[in-house]
Design an enzyme around this catalytic site. Structure first.
Site, mmCIF file in Angstrom:
data_model
loop_
_atom_site.group_PDB
_atom_site.id
_atom_site.type_symbol
_atom_site.label_atom_id
_atom_site.label_comp_id
_atom_site.label_asym_id
_atom_site.label_seq_id
_atom_site.Cartn_x
_atom_site.Cartn_y
_atom_site.Cartn_z
ATOM 1 N N SER A 107 0.631 -1.063 0.078
ATOM 2 C CA SER A 107 -0.025 0.048 -0.089
ATOM 3 C C SER A 107 0.891 1.351 0.047
ATOM 4 C CB SER A 107 -0.845 0.055 1.219
ATOM 5 O OG SER A 107 -1.718 1.070 1.317
ATOM 6 N N THR A 112 -1.332 2.250 -8.253
ATOM 7 C CA THR A 112 -2.401 2.961 -8.744
ATOM 8 C C THR A 112 -2.111 4.142 -9.854
ATOM 9 O OG1 THR A 112 -4.083 2.411 -7.404
ATOM 10 C CG2 THR A 112 -4.744 4.165 -8.730
HETATM 11 P P1 ATP Z 1 -2.645 1.146 -2.377
HETATM 12 O O1 ATP Z 1 -2.339 -0.255 -2.324
HETATM 13 O O2 ATP Z 1 -2.939 1.810 -0.800
HETATM 14 O O3 ATP Z 1 -3.864 1.625 -3.142
HETATM 15 P P2 ATP Z 1 -0.883 2.293 -4.264
HETATM 16 O O4 ATP Z 1 0.300 1.269 -4.320
HETATM 17 O O5 ATP Z 1 -1.984 2.284 -5.403
HETATM 18 O O6 ATP Z 1 -1.594 1.944 -2.832
HETATM 19 P P3 ATP Z 1 -0.833 5.144 -4.985
HETATM 20 O O7 ATP Z 1 -1.969 5.600 -4.609
HETATM 21 O O8 ATP Z 1 -0.702 4.770 -6.469
HETATM 22 O O9 ATP Z 1 -0.426 3.710 -4.218
HETATM 23 O O10 ATP Z 1 0.216 5.968 -4.810
HETATM 24 C C1 ATP Z 1 0.546 6.833 -3.340
HETATM 25 C C2 ATP Z 1 0.876 8.158 -3.328
HETATM 26 O O11 ATP Z 1 2.284 8.168 -3.673
HETATM 27 C C3 ATP Z 1 0.314 8.855 -4.544
HETATM 28 O O12 ATP Z 1 -0.976 9.406 -4.074
HETATM 29 C C4 ATP Z 1 1.290 9.937 -5.068
HETATM 30 O O13 ATP Z 1 1.074 10.894 -3.928
HETATM 31 C C5 ATP Z 1 2.363 9.240 -4.610
HETATM 32 N N1 ATP Z 1 3.287 8.555 -5.964
HETATM 33 C C6 ATP Z 1 3.054 7.422 -6.477
HETATM 34 N N2 ATP Z 1 3.624 7.307 -7.538
HETATM 35 C C7 ATP Z 1 4.114 8.398 -8.055
HETATM 36 C C8 ATP Z 1 4.763 8.928 -8.986
HETATM 37 N N3 ATP Z 1 5.498 8.124 -10.044
HETATM 38 N N4 ATP Z 1 5.203 10.012 -8.825
HETATM 39 C C9 ATP Z 1 5.113 10.972 -7.846
HETATM 40 N N5 ATP Z 1 4.367 10.436 -6.934
HETATM 41 C C10 ATP Z 1 3.871 9.233 -6.763
HETATM 42 MG MG MG Z 2 -3.841 2.054 -5.356
#
Ligand code: ATP
Ligand code: MG
Length: 659
Positions: A107, A112
């Site tokens: 997470s 995403t």
């Molecule tokens: P979950 O399993 O909780 O859904 P996730 O792996 O989907 O987590 P994301 O929501 O994609 O995580 O990323 C969390 C946060 O990290 C984003 O809201 C953003 O602020 C930051 N982030 C992620 N990837 C990037 C990127 N490539 N560049 C800049 N910021 C990023």
């Molecule tokens: Mg996510």
């Protein structure tokens, strides 16, 4: 075009297979860390893309950047999510084979965000279909809608997806996106009625309260302040500093209209009804019977849901039993009424979510069928999860990761083997840990955990948890990946309670608590089987496609830029099975390149190949490497590619080029 072919970036290696000491986790992490320090957040393991969340906006996602990656060979430019997107797209076009991109990570690791960047890349760079000019837009706009209803602030991520998502994007024979389909998995419905300290309910509730205009709130009988709603105050965290609920409300409403959604009113009624339901309170009568003390809330809920008020009252305070063919109505006690209310809220919300996904799917349906279309699937699914108390939800999530790991190993090995075969090179056996044994432990017919769980739920009785644990011990006692207090010895026993069982997952050990499991078991008996079936189906879908992988890593728990917590990263490298992946990929050869590309780059190093080689490509490469003094054990020539065993051979050649 960039000058570096593949070998070394400004810092570190841009492909882990080029690490000399590829068995060392420390070297692996050091390479990640150094690159991260230079904002180089992407690194390959062969064709797998490893991505480290920068927690800041990097200027690497512009349209100009997209153009740089378009049509350029994977390894000839620095690693990027666009390179992977482009490569996948071209593989689909040229090989006419369906593709899928599997994105995993814990997470907050950036799954995403990665999936959105891939979609954006396709929406911007692919040709558009005249009939369906808006499809790309619809695909993109499905995200804010699903995020509003399926994402929430958690301690780990302010925008955490609380459901798994598989999305197919369909392309026509010209390579234009023409349709899409979304499949959702296991929404975390508990969140509707309860949030842990510092966490929130799903975004949409706060967005509606903050962003909805006065008339709307009046029509729904809602007050602006989230503090007024029991279902929104459990985590003590109604506001987010990082996002504006008000703005996002506008974004979501606009997205719904782009998608062509016409039933906003219905959805909003349901969202509001959940809030009123949460404020529906009970009292206890003299005889222990339960009655509703907040008639207004009850009637509002009924009105918004379009059901009869007295029927709803009856449903929340009584249960129907069938005994000996006769129907009997018996009153619920206070706790039972509270859980009936919460169960209704969860179920209403969960169904609405699924219905919304169906509606989005209708808007993404291919309207103009074309021959020769193909598909790219995107899987954004929760990573391996270990909480302080792990319950049924963690069990499902970790089982899912176990399945995906199995698929990953199977497919990576398969594609390696296939490549060796097509190139006519003898296959060298790879030592790796096969986690099939753990998947079987969970899902095997008659003796797997899910199967035992199902049987146990068929038997009535209050001691479901104890007998379930005993049954598990009886059946799985000797299994090397299953431990309980009774089965454990010495050190392990002390740290296990009697209500737990432990699974030794490929990614690490997790204790599942029966007291927590129990609450779910019988309620979710069907859910477990359904989940298992949907995973089986997913596996089939993925197996029929050519996979690519994005492995996301979270650099720190503080959600901050520039911080690289090595301990945290090491855990994830383990959970994601990256070392295993590297081992499989490095088993034979560190580096492989098509003859043309290899000749093109190194031909200046040999008078016979410079300025151009006119004979067969294989002969040219052979002449070149002989001239460079490659030893027989250092390389092999396949049908179309050269395979180089050690990175140092390649680096020496690179150095010669620079000299
Ligand atoms: P979950 O399993 O909780 O859904 P996730 O792996 O989907 O987590 P994301 O929501 O994609 O995580 O990323 C969390 C946060 O990290 C984003 O809201 C953003 O602020 C930051 N982030 C992620 N990837 C990037 C990127 N490539 N560049 C800049 N910021 C990023
Ligand atoms: Mg996510």
């Amino acid at each position: 075009m960039e000058s570096a072919l593949t070998a070394r970036d400004r810092v570190g290696v841009q492909d882990f297979v080029l690490l000399e000491n590829y068995n060392s986790e420390a070297t692996f992490i050091e390479n990640l860390r150094r690159r991260f320090g230079e904002n180089l957040i992407y690194t390959y393991i062969g064709s797998v893309l490893v991505s480290v969340n920068p927690y800041k906006d990097l200027e690497i996602y512009s349209k100009t950047q997209m153009e740089r990656y378009r049509g350029v060979s994977f390894y000839e430019i620095s690693p990027h999510i666009y390179a992977l997107s482009d490569n996948t797209y071209r593989a689909m076009r040229t090989e006419r084979k369906d593709q899928c991109i599997l994105i995993s990570g814990e997470s907050g690791a950036g799954k995403t965000e990665a999936s959105k960047k891939i979609l954006l890349y396709y929406a911007v760079t692919c040709p558009t279909n005249d009939h369906m000019a808006t499809l790309g837009e619809c695909l993109l706009q499905s995200n804010p809608v699903l995020e509003a209803f399926g994402n929430a602030k958690t301690l780990k991520n302010d925008n955490s997806s609380r459901f798994g998502k598989y999305m197919d994007v369909q392309f026509d024979f010209r390579g234009a996106p023409v349709g899409g389909h979304i499949q959702n998995f296991l929404l975390e419905k508990t969140r509707v009625v309860h949030q842990n300290q510092g966490e929130r309910n799903f975004h949409v509730f706060y967005q509606l309260l903050d962003g909805g205009d006065d008339d709307l709130l009046k029509a729904l009988d809602l007050q602006r302040n989230p503090q007024n709603y029991n279902y929104l105050v459990k985590g003590n965290c109604p506001r987010l500093s990082s996002v504006s609920d008000k703005n996002n409300w506008k974004v979501v409403m606009k997205a719904l209209s782009v998608i062509g959604f016409t039933e906003e009113e219905r959805v909003l009624n349901i969202i509001a009804s959940v809030l009123h339901l949460g404020n529906t309170q009970f009292g206890e009568g003299e005889e222990g019977e339960t009655y509703i003390t907040s008639e207004t809330q009850l009637n509002l809920t009924a009105k918004l849901l379009g059901v009869d008020g007295s029927a709803l009252r009856e449903a929340l305070t009584h249960k129907k039993l069938t005994a000996k063919g006769e129907e009997m109505i018996s009153p619920l006690n206070f706790e039972q009424a509270v859980s009936a209310r919460d169960a209704l809220a969860k179920s209403v919300y969960g169904r609405t979510f699924t219905w919304l996904v169906q509606k989005i799917n209708q808007s993404l349906t291919v309207k103009v069928h074309s021959k020769g279309s193909s598909v790219i699937g995107l899987l954004d699914i929760y990573g391996f999860e270990v909480l302080q108390h792990n319950s049924f939800e963690q069990f499902c999530i970790n089982y899912c990761n176990e399945k995906l790991q199995q698929l990953f190993i199977e497919l990576t090995l398969r594609s390696e083997q296939e490549e060796y075969e097509t190139e006519g090179i003898a296959w060298e056996t790879v030592q790796y840990f096969d986690n099939k044994i753990i998947c079987d432990l969970i899902e095997e017919k008659h003796k797997g955990i899910i199967s035992i769980l199902n049987e146990e739920c068929l038997r009535p009785g209050e001691t479901c948890d104890v007998s379930f644990l005993e049954k598990l011990e009886d059946t799985l006692g000797g299994h090397p990946h299953f431990v309980t207090h009774k089965l454990a010895n010495g050190k392990t026993r002390r740290i296990m309670s009697r209500e737990e069982f432990r699974l030794l997952h490929y990614a690490g050990e997790v204790n599942y608590n029966m007291t927590f499991m129990n609450a779910f078991i019988c309620l979710k008996r069907i859910a477990a089987t359904q989940f298992k079936n949907s995973l089986m189906k997913l596996k089939e879908i993925l197996m029929s496609k050519e996979p690519s992988y994005v492995r996301c890593i979270k650099p720190n728990d503080a959600k901050q830029p520039e911080r690289f917590d090595e301990v945290l990263v090491r855990h994830q490298v383990k959970y994601l099975g990256l070392m295993e992946n590297l081992r499989v990929r490095r088993a034979g050869f560190a580096y492989r390149r098509r003859f043309e590309a290899f000749l093109q780059r190194y031909k200046p190093l040999c008078p016979e190949t410079w300025p151009n080689w006119h004979g067969r490509l294989a002969d040219g490469v052979s002449t070149l490497v002989n001239h460079l003094g490659y030893k027989e054990e250092e390389y092999k020539l396949g049908r179309s590619k050269i395979f180089i065993r050690f990175p140092k051979t390649l680096f020496a050649t690179e150095d010669a080029l620079e000299a």
